[in-house]
Motif scaffolding. Structure first.
Motif, PDB file in Angstrom:
ATOM      1  N   GLU A 222      -5.629  29.347 -28.141  1.00 41.39           N
ATOM      2  CA  GLU A 222      -5.387  28.814 -29.459  1.00 41.39           C
ATOM      3  C   GLU A 222      -4.704  27.305 -29.369  1.00 41.39           C
ATOM      4  O   GLU A 222      -5.111  26.588 -30.245  1.00 41.39           O
ATOM      5  N   THR A 223      -4.027  27.086 -28.067  1.00 41.08           N
ATOM      6  CA  THR A 223      -3.251  25.865 -28.094  1.00 41.08           C
ATOM      7  C   THR A 223      -4.611  24.684 -27.827  1.00 41.08           C
ATOM      8  O   THR A 223      -4.349  23.742 -28.435  1.00 41.08           O
ATOM      9  N   LEU A 224      -5.527  25.290 -27.361  1.00 42.15           N
ATOM     10  CA  LEU A 224      -6.621  24.278 -27.215  1.00 42.15           C
ATOM     11  C   LEU A 224      -7.406  23.828 -28.365  1.00 42.15           C
ATOM     12  O   LEU A 224      -7.866  22.782 -28.688  1.00 42.15           O
ATOM     13  N   THR A 225      -7.517  24.997 -29.048  1.00 42.54           N
ATOM     14  CA  THR A 225      -8.097  24.789 -30.331  1.00 42.54           C
ATOM     15  C   THR A 225      -7.368  23.609 -31.143  1.00 42.54           C
ATOM     16  O   THR A 225      -8.032  22.743 -31.999  1.00 42.54           O
ATOM     17  N   LYS A 226      -6.257  23.832 -31.314  1.00 42.93           N
ATOM     18  CA  LYS A 226      -5.264  22.820 -32.068  1.00 42.93           C
ATOM     19  C   LYS A 226      -5.716  21.517 -31.363  1.00 42.93           C
ATOM     20  O   LYS A 226      -5.818  20.372 -31.943  1.00 42.93           O
ATOM     21  N   LEU A 227      -5.600  21.496 -30.022  1.00 45.88           N
ATOM     22  CA  LEU A 227      -5.708  20.246 -29.303  1.00 45.88           C
ATOM     23  C   LEU A 227      -6.950  19.567 -29.738  1.00 45.88           C
ATOM     24  O   LEU A 227      -7.257  18.247 -29.782  1.00 45.88           O
ATOM     25  N   ILE A 228      -8.134  20.431 -29.587  1.00 48.51           N
ATOM     26  CA  ILE A 228      -9.446  19.851 -29.785  1.00 48.51           C
ATOM     27  C   ILE A 228      -9.583  19.329 -31.081  1.00 48.51           C
ATOM     28  O   ILE A 228     -10.045  18.264 -31.306  1.00 48.51           O
ATOM     29  N   THR A 229      -8.954  19.708 -32.341  1.00 48.75           N
ATOM     30  CA  THR A 229      -9.077  19.405 -33.629  1.00 48.75           C
ATOM     31  C   THR A 229      -8.482  18.179 -33.700  1.00 48.75           C
ATOM     32  O   THR A 229      -8.909  17.085 -34.403  1.00 48.75           O
ATOM     33  N   GLU A 230      -7.185  18.076 -32.951  1.00 49.72           N
ATOM     34  CA  GLU A 230      -6.340  16.714 -33.015  1.00 49.72           C
ATOM     35  C   GLU A 230      -7.191  15.437 -32.460  1.00 49.72           C
ATOM     36  O   GLU A 230      -7.367  14.448 -32.677  1.00 49.72           O
ATOM     37  N   LYS A 231      -7.913  15.906 -31.239  1.00 54.41           N
ATOM     38  CA  LYS A 231      -8.680  14.885 -30.461  1.00 54.41           C
ATOM     39  C   LYS A 231      -9.718  14.387 -31.225  1.00 54.41           C
ATOM     40  O   LYS A 231     -10.401  13.240 -31.197  1.00 54.41           O
ATOM     41  N   ASP A 232     -10.391  15.440 -31.981  1.00 60.54           N
ATOM     42  CA  ASP A 232     -11.643  15.078 -32.830  1.00 60.54           C
ATOM     43  C   ASP A 232     -11.181  13.973 -33.979  1.00 60.54           C
ATOM     44  O   ASP A 232     -12.090  13.060 -34.303  1.00 60.54           O
ATOM     45  N   THR A 233     -10.092  14.446 -34.458  1.00 56.45           N
ATOM     46  CA  THR A 233      -9.517  13.710 -35.453  1.00 56.45           C
ATOM     47  C   THR A 233      -9.386  12.099 -35.028  1.00 56.45           C
ATOM     48  O   THR A 233      -9.449  11.141 -35.671  1.00 56.45           O
ATOM     49  N   GLU A 234      -8.883  12.019 -33.713  1.00 54.82           N
ATOM     50  CA  GLU A 234      -8.672  10.617 -33.225  1.00 54.82           C
ATOM     51  C   GLU A 234      -9.882   9.887 -32.960  1.00 54.82           C
ATOM     52  O   GLU A 234     -10.101   8.744 -33.316  1.00 54.82           O
ATOM     53  N   ARG A 235     -10.900  10.534 -32.500  1.00 48.79           N
ATOM     54  CA  ARG A 235     -12.351   9.650 -32.280  1.00 48.79           C
ATOM     55  C   ARG A 235     -12.935   9.316 -33.540  1.00 48.79           C
ATOM     56  O   ARG A 235     -13.501   8.447 -33.773  1.00 48.79           O
ATOM     57  N   ASP A 236     -12.514  10.379 -34.471  1.00 46.40           N
ATOM     58  CA  ASP A 236     -13.235  10.107 -35.951  1.00 46.40           C
ATOM     59  C   ASP A 236     -12.529   8.723 -36.433  1.00 46.40           C
ATOM     60  O   ASP A 236     -13.157   7.913 -37.175  1.00 46.40           O
ATOM     61  N   ARG A 237     -11.195   8.554 -36.365  1.00 49.71           N
ATOM     62  CA  ARG A 237     -10.487   7.405 -36.910  1.00 49.71           C
ATOM     63  C   ARG A 237     -10.817   6.184 -36.070  1.00 49.71           C
ATOM     64  O   ARG A 237     -11.087   5.274 -36.752  1.00 49.71           O
ATOM     65  N   LEU A 238     -11.346   6.290 -34.969  1.00 48.73           N
ATOM     66  CA  LEU A 238     -11.827   5.159 -34.193  1.00 48.73           C
ATOM     67  C   LEU A 238     -13.191   4.594 -34.659  1.00 48.73           C
ATOM     68  O   LEU A 238     -13.421   3.554 -34.697  1.00 48.73           O
ATOM     69  N   ILE A 239     -13.846   5.775 -34.793  1.00 51.01           N
ATOM     70  CA  ILE A 239     -15.375   5.375 -35.155  1.00 51.01           C
ATOM     71  C   ILE A 239     -15.299   4.798 -36.620  1.00 51.01           C
ATOM     72  O   ILE A 239     -15.773   3.708 -36.729  1.00 51.01           O
ATOM     73  N   THR A 240     -14.332   5.489 -37.768  1.00 48.66           N
ATOM     74  CA  THR A 240     -14.421   4.765 -38.816  1.00 48.66           C
ATOM     75  C   THR A 240     -13.888   3.181 -38.839  1.00 48.66           C
ATOM     76  O   THR A 240     -14.394   2.302 -39.488  1.00 48.66           O
ATOM     77  N   TYR A 241     -12.915   3.104 -37.857  1.00 50.49           N
ATOM     78  CA  TYR A 241     -12.177   1.808 -37.602  1.00 50.49           C
ATOM     79  C   TYR A 241     -13.341   0.517 -37.148  1.00 50.49           C
ATOM     80  O   TYR A 241     -13.550  -0.554 -37.788  1.00 50.49           O
ATOM     81  N   ILE A 242     -14.175   1.064 -36.233  1.00 51.04           N
ATOM     82  CA  ILE A 242     -15.174   0.258 -35.721  1.00 51.04           C
ATOM     83  C   ILE A 242     -16.248  -0.125 -36.679  1.00 51.04           C
ATOM     84  O   ILE A 242     -16.836  -1.313 -36.953  1.00 51.04           O
ATOM     85  N   PHE A 243     -16.688   0.883 -37.414  1.00 51.73           N
ATOM     86  CA  PHE A 243     -17.702   0.700 -38.428  1.00 51.73           C
ATOM     87  C   PHE A 243     -17.333  -0.297 -39.574  1.00 51.73           C
ATOM     88  O   PHE A 243     -18.232  -1.043 -40.140  1.00 51.73           O
ATOM     89  N   LYS A 244     -16.133   0.018 -39.881  1.00 50.71           N
ATOM     90  CA  LYS A 244     -15.720  -0.633 -41.062  1.00 50.71           C
ATOM     91  C   LYS A 244     -15.255  -2.168 -40.726  1.00 50.71           C
ATOM     92  O   LYS A 244     -15.437  -3.127 -41.635  1.00 50.71           O
ATOM     93  N   ILE A 245     -14.728  -2.409 -39.653  1.00 47.59           N
ATOM     94  CA  ILE A 245     -14.714  -3.777 -39.264  1.00 47.59           C
ATOM     95  C   ILE A 245     -15.978  -4.462 -38.923  1.00 47.59           C
ATOM     96  O   ILE A 245     -16.118  -5.789 -39.626  1.00 47.59           O
ATOM     97  N   ILE A 246     -17.155  -3.988 -38.464  1.00 53.56           N
ATOM     98  CA  ILE A 246     -18.415  -4.516 -38.629  1.00 53.56           C
ATOM     99  C   ILE A 246     -18.762  -4.761 -39.872  1.00 53.56           C
ATOM    100  O   ILE A 246     -19.135  -5.956 -40.221  1.00 53.56           O
TER     101      ILE A 246
END
Length: 299
Positions: free
Chosen positions: A66-90
Motif C-alpha cells: 500500500e505504501t509503494l502504491t502511494k509512492l508510485i503515484t507521487e513519483k508519476d506525478t513528479e515525472r509528469d510535471r517535469l515532462i509538462t515543464y520541458i514541453f511548455k518551455i520548448i
C-alpha cells in the motif's frame, strides 16, 4: 535448589508490527537451530509458530504494498510535471525574440510532438516512452539546444524520476496483496502465545532431566535469546528517543537574565540607588510663569 534457566521479558506488546515480526523471526531461528528432541520442543509447536509468523510477514508486506502504491503515484506525478515543464518551455520559445532560442525550440518541438500527451499514458507505456524521449533529447544534434533553453537540469531530473519510478513499480509487482488476511493484532496474539509456550517448554525440559534433553544446548538457547532481547530493547529505546527528538523542538538556549529595570536616578546619583520615597504631596499652588517644572506641550 534445582538449577533453572532464566529468559528475560521483552515486552512484546510495545513493539510495532515490523519490530514484532523481526523479533519473532530471529527468536524462531535461534530455536530452530537445535534438534527438537534435545531441547524438548515438539515439532507441531514450531510449525504453528512459523505459520503465524509467516502470516504476520504477509500482513507487513501488504502494508508495504500500500505504501509503494502511494509512492508510485507521487513519483508519476513528479515525472509528469517535469515532462509538462520541458514541453511548455520548448513551445513557449517558439515565440522567443532571441534567435538562438527560436532555432532551438523549432528543432526540439519536432521531438516533443512525437510523444504527444505522454503524461496521460498508462504507467508501463509512459515509462517506455520517457526512455525514448530521453534518448532523443540526448542526441548530439539536440544537446546544444537543450543547453540554450536551459533544460539540462530538467532533463536530468526526468531521467532520475523515471528510474526511481521503475524501481518502485518492480517492487510493487512482487509485494503481497491478499484480501483474506486477518488483522495484525489477532495474529500477534497467536505468535506471542507460541513464543511463550516455547519458553515454558524450554524451562520444563531443563528441569525434567530426561535422557534425551541436552542441558548445554538449553543454556546456549537461553543465552542467545537473552542477547536478542537485550538488542531488541536497546533498539526500541533508541527508536523511541529518536521519535521524541523529532517531535519535540530543540530546547532554546536559556535566555539571559534580564537586567533590572533602570531605577529612577537621585539628584546627582546613579541608577543603582534605591528610589527616593515620594514625599507627602504639598498643597497645590497656582502655577506661576516662572515655575520651571511646568511646561506647555509643543504643537
Amino acid at each position: 535448589m534445582e538449577e533453572i534457566i532464566e529468559i528475560q521479558s521483552v515486552g512484546l506488546g510495545k513493539l510495532d508490527n515490523a519490530q514484532h515480526v523481526t523479533f519473532h523471526s530471529r527468536a524462531y531461528d535461534i530455536v530452530n537451530d537445535y534438534e527438537p528432541a534435545k531441547i524438548g520442543i515438539p515439532e507441531p509447536l514450531k510449525v504453528e509458530w512459523k505459520g503465524n509468523l509467516g502470516t504476520e510477514e504477509d500482513i507487513n508486506k501488504e502494508v508495504v504494498a500500500e505504501t509503494l502504491t502511494k509512492l508510485i503515484t507521487e513519483k508519476d506525478t513528479e515525472r509528469d510535471r517535469l515532462i509538462t515543464y520541458i514541453f511548455k518551455i520548448i513551445r513557449a520559445c517558439l515565440y522567443s525574440p532571441e534567435t538562438s532560442e527560436l532555432k532551438a525550440a523549432t528543432e526540439l518541438v519536432l521531438v516533443a510532438n512525437k510523444y504527444g500527451q505522454l503524461q496521460r499514458e498508462s504507467f508501463d507505456r509512459e515509462s517506455g516512452h520517457i526512455n525514448g524521449l530521453l534518448i532523443d533529447l540526448k542526441k548530439p544534434e539536440y544537446a546544444p539546444h537543450i543547453t540554450t533553453l536551459r533544460l539540462t537540469n530538467a532533463v536530468t531530473k526526468l531521467e532520475t524520476a523515471n528510474t526511481e519510478f521503475e524501481k518502485l513499480f518492480k517492487q510493487s509487482a512482487t509485494a503481497v496483496k491478499r484480501s483474506n488476511l486477518p488483522r495484525a493484532a489477532e495474529v500477534r496474539l497467536k505468535t506471542d502465545a507460541n513464543y511463550n509456550r516455547v519458553l515454558l517448554m524450554l524451562q520444563a525440559a531443563y528441569l525434567s532431566g530426561a535422557a534425551t534433553i541436552d542441558r548445554d544446548m538449553l543454556k546456549k538457547i537461553a543465552h542467545d535469546l537473552n542477547g536478542l532481547i537485550d538488542k531488541t530493547n536497546t533498539a526500541y529505546n533508541r527508536s523511541l528517543a529518536q521519535k521524541k527528538a523529532a517531535k519535540d523542538p530543540k530546547d532554546p538556549k536559556t535566555p539571559e537574565k534580564p537586567k533590572d529595570p533602570k531605577q529612577p536616578e537621585k539628584p546627582g546619583g546613579g541608577s543603582g540607588e534605591q528610589p527616593k520615597q515620594p514625599e507627602k504631596p504639598k498643597d497645590p499652588k497656582k502655577p506661576d510663569d516662572g515655575n520651571p517644572d511646568i511646561t506647555l506641550p509643543e504643537e
